[in-house]
Design an enzyme around this catalytic site. Structure first.
Site, mmCIF file in Angstrom:
data_model
loop_
_atom_site.group_PDB
_atom_site.id
_atom_site.type_symbol
_atom_site.label_atom_id
_atom_site.label_comp_id
_atom_site.label_asym_id
_atom_site.label_seq_id
_atom_site.Cartn_x
_atom_site.Cartn_y
_atom_site.Cartn_z
ATOM 1 C CE LYS A 77 15.356 -15.269 18.027
ATOM 2 N NZ LYS A 77 14.006 -15.686 18.431
ATOM 3 C CG ASP B 136 6.638 -20.433 15.912
ATOM 4 O OD1 ASP B 136 6.067 -21.519 15.662
ATOM 5 O OD2 ASP B 136 7.874 -20.312 15.877
HETATM 6 N N1 LIG Z 1 15.890 -15.475 27.217
HETATM 7 C C1 LIG Z 1 16.257 -16.759 27.171
HETATM 8 N N2 LIG Z 1 16.707 -17.371 28.306
HETATM 9 C C2 LIG Z 1 17.097 -18.661 28.271
HETATM 10 N N3 LIG Z 1 17.082 -19.430 27.165
HETATM 11 C C3 LIG Z 1 16.654 -18.892 26.010
HETATM 12 C C4 LIG Z 1 16.217 -17.531 25.951
HETATM 13 N N4 LIG Z 1 15.857 -17.252 24.680
HETATM 14 C C5 LIG Z 1 16.064 -18.385 23.983
HETATM 15 N N5 LIG Z 1 16.525 -19.390 24.763
HETATM 16 C C6 LIG Z 1 16.859 -20.768 24.343
HETATM 17 O O1 LIG Z 1 17.241 -20.797 22.970
HETATM 18 C C7 LIG Z 1 16.309 -21.549 22.189
HETATM 19 C C8 LIG Z 1 16.038 -20.872 20.848
HETATM 20 O O2 LIG Z 1 15.489 -19.582 21.071
HETATM 21 P P1 LIG Z 1 14.331 -18.992 20.158
HETATM 22 O O3 LIG Z 1 13.193 -19.919 20.157
HETATM 23 O O4 LIG Z 1 14.099 -17.596 20.567
HETATM 24 O O5 LIG Z 1 15.074 -18.962 18.746
HETATM 25 P P2 LIG Z 1 14.679 -19.537 17.300
HETATM 26 O O6 LIG Z 1 15.808 -19.200 16.436
HETATM 27 O O7 LIG Z 1 13.399 -19.035 16.851
HETATM 28 O O8 LIG Z 1 14.604 -21.040 17.485
HETATM 29 P P3 LIG Z 1 13.604 -22.022 16.725
HETATM 30 O O9 LIG Z 1 13.655 -21.697 15.276
HETATM 31 O O10 LIG Z 1 14.166 -23.364 17.085
HETATM 32 O O11 LIG Z 1 12.244 -21.752 17.333
HETATM 33 C C9 LIG Z 1 15.064 -21.618 23.056
HETATM 34 O O12 LIG Z 1 14.287 -22.741 22.755
HETATM 35 C C10 LIG Z 1 15.638 -21.640 24.464
HETATM 36 O O13 LIG Z 1 16.026 -22.941 24.840
#
Ligand SMILES: Nc1ncnc2c1ncn2[C@@H]1O[C@H](COP(=O)(O)OP(=O)(O)OP(=O)(O)O)[C@@H](O)[C@H]1O
Ligand SMILES: [Mg+2]
Length: 297
Positions: free
Chosen positions: A122, A223
């Site tokens: 991430k 969230d």
């Molecule tokens: N550990 C993980 N294993 C598998 N898929 C993951 C994992 N972490 C994240 N994802 C996928 O990536 C997407 C986005 O991750 P996350 O929600 O952590 O990021 P974000 O940038 O905050 O996204 P948003 O702003 O859309 O909420 C998740 O909805 C999921 O589908």
């Protein structure tokens, strides 16, 4: 720039390029653009060699130039990515970067591999909406620039994941972090929003159980939604996306908790037509049993 392009670029860099990138990075807390003199002093690389290196890094879009009252350089996101990915590779945490899974508001999510084992990286990216974020995130107020902010966000999420994972809350196992990148376990599941549950109630139950477990650790997600919960094929839930969590001691913690709970309750009501009353009752009971009182109406 796409992350896979950045990975390609890593092959084109020599130790001297990393030295210069790191020197710029070292002063990013102090300068928006690090004066060229500073870079020369920090690296001990003099003209014309330094000019060649800077030009090369500019061409690869790993740095940005400022030409005003003085000449200075900053890292781009690609530059910061390059440094972090290089270190994650060097320390044997990943061997390959795979496809992008999603672009969130604040981060890019990619699959990465350690040999054949999939992992998740991430990468925080909050540069464009820095002002917006400052408005609604208390913790961001102490960050002075984009560089500090992305690292702070990553640290904050990593801290929560570690604490929760240690206390058996179902979250991805945090593996390591480097600068603005978090490396975690890959969860083979579907986002709740995309899942079609044959038996939704046990899943709802499991989610509330995880919320209660988080409370015991002193953390409110803040969230929680059908987007930030993964469901695996064997019916396990996994909570993700924690940069905005607050401590249970936060003055608005119970309000945030209520918002999280209502979000999930309303979702199960809307999608699976389970009565609000039943869902609220299940949640209230579980909370009460654990010693937390909350009025969800
Ligand atoms: N550990 C993980 N294993 C598998 N898929 C993951 C994992 N972490 C994240 N994802 C996928 O990536 C997407 C986005 O991750 P996350 O929600 O952590 O990021 P974000 O940038 O905050 O996204 P948003 O702003 O859309 O909420 C998740 O909805 C999921 O589908
Ligand atoms: Mg998310």
């Amino acid at each position: 720039m796409r992350l896979l392009e950045i990975v390609e670029i890593l092959w084109k860099l020599h130790p001297i390029h990393y030295d210069v990138l790191r020197a710029i990075e070292r002063y990013l807390r102090r300068y928006l653009y690090v004066p060229k003199d500073r870079i020369i002093r920090a690296t001990n690389i003099k003209s014309p060699k330094i000019d060649k290196v800077l030009e090369y890094l500019l061409r690869l879009k790993l740095i940005e130039i400022y030409e005003g009252k003085y000449t200075g350089y900053s890292l781009t996101y690609a530059g910061l990515d390059a440094l972090a990915l290089h270190d994650l590779g060097l320390t044997g945490k990943i061997t390959r970067v795979g496809p992008k899974l999603g672009v969130g508001k604040e981060a890019d999510i990619h699959v990465a591999y350690l040999d054949d084992e999939p992992r998740i990286i991430k990468l925080y990216r909050v540069k464009p909406s820095f002002k917006q974020i400052r408005k609604y995130r208390d913790y961001a107020l102490t960050a002075k620039n984009w560089y500090e902010l992305v690292i702070k966000c990553a640290k904050r999420e990593f801290y929560a994941l570690r604490k929760l994972y240690k206390n058996n809350v179902r979250v991805p196992r945090p593996i390591t972090m480097n600068r603005h990148i978090i490396l975690m376990e890959y969860i083979d599941g579907t986002e709740l929003i995309k899942a079609r549950l044959v038996e939704p109630l046990p899943i709802f139950d499991a989610i509330v159980d995880e919320i209660v477990k988080m409370l015991k650790v002193g953390i409110v997600h803040c969230d929680l939604s059908e987007y930030n919960i993964l469901v695996t094929a064997d019916g396990e839930v996994c909570l993700i996306d924690f940069p905005q969590w607050v401590s249970l001691k936060h003055p608005n913690a119970s309000e945030f908790l209520k918002k999280d709970l209502l979000q999930i309750i309303r979702y199960f009501h809307r999608k699976y037509h389970i009565s609000l009353k039943e869902l609220i009752e299940i949640a209230s009971k579980k909370l009460q049993k654990a010693g937390y009182k909350i009025e969800v109406e």
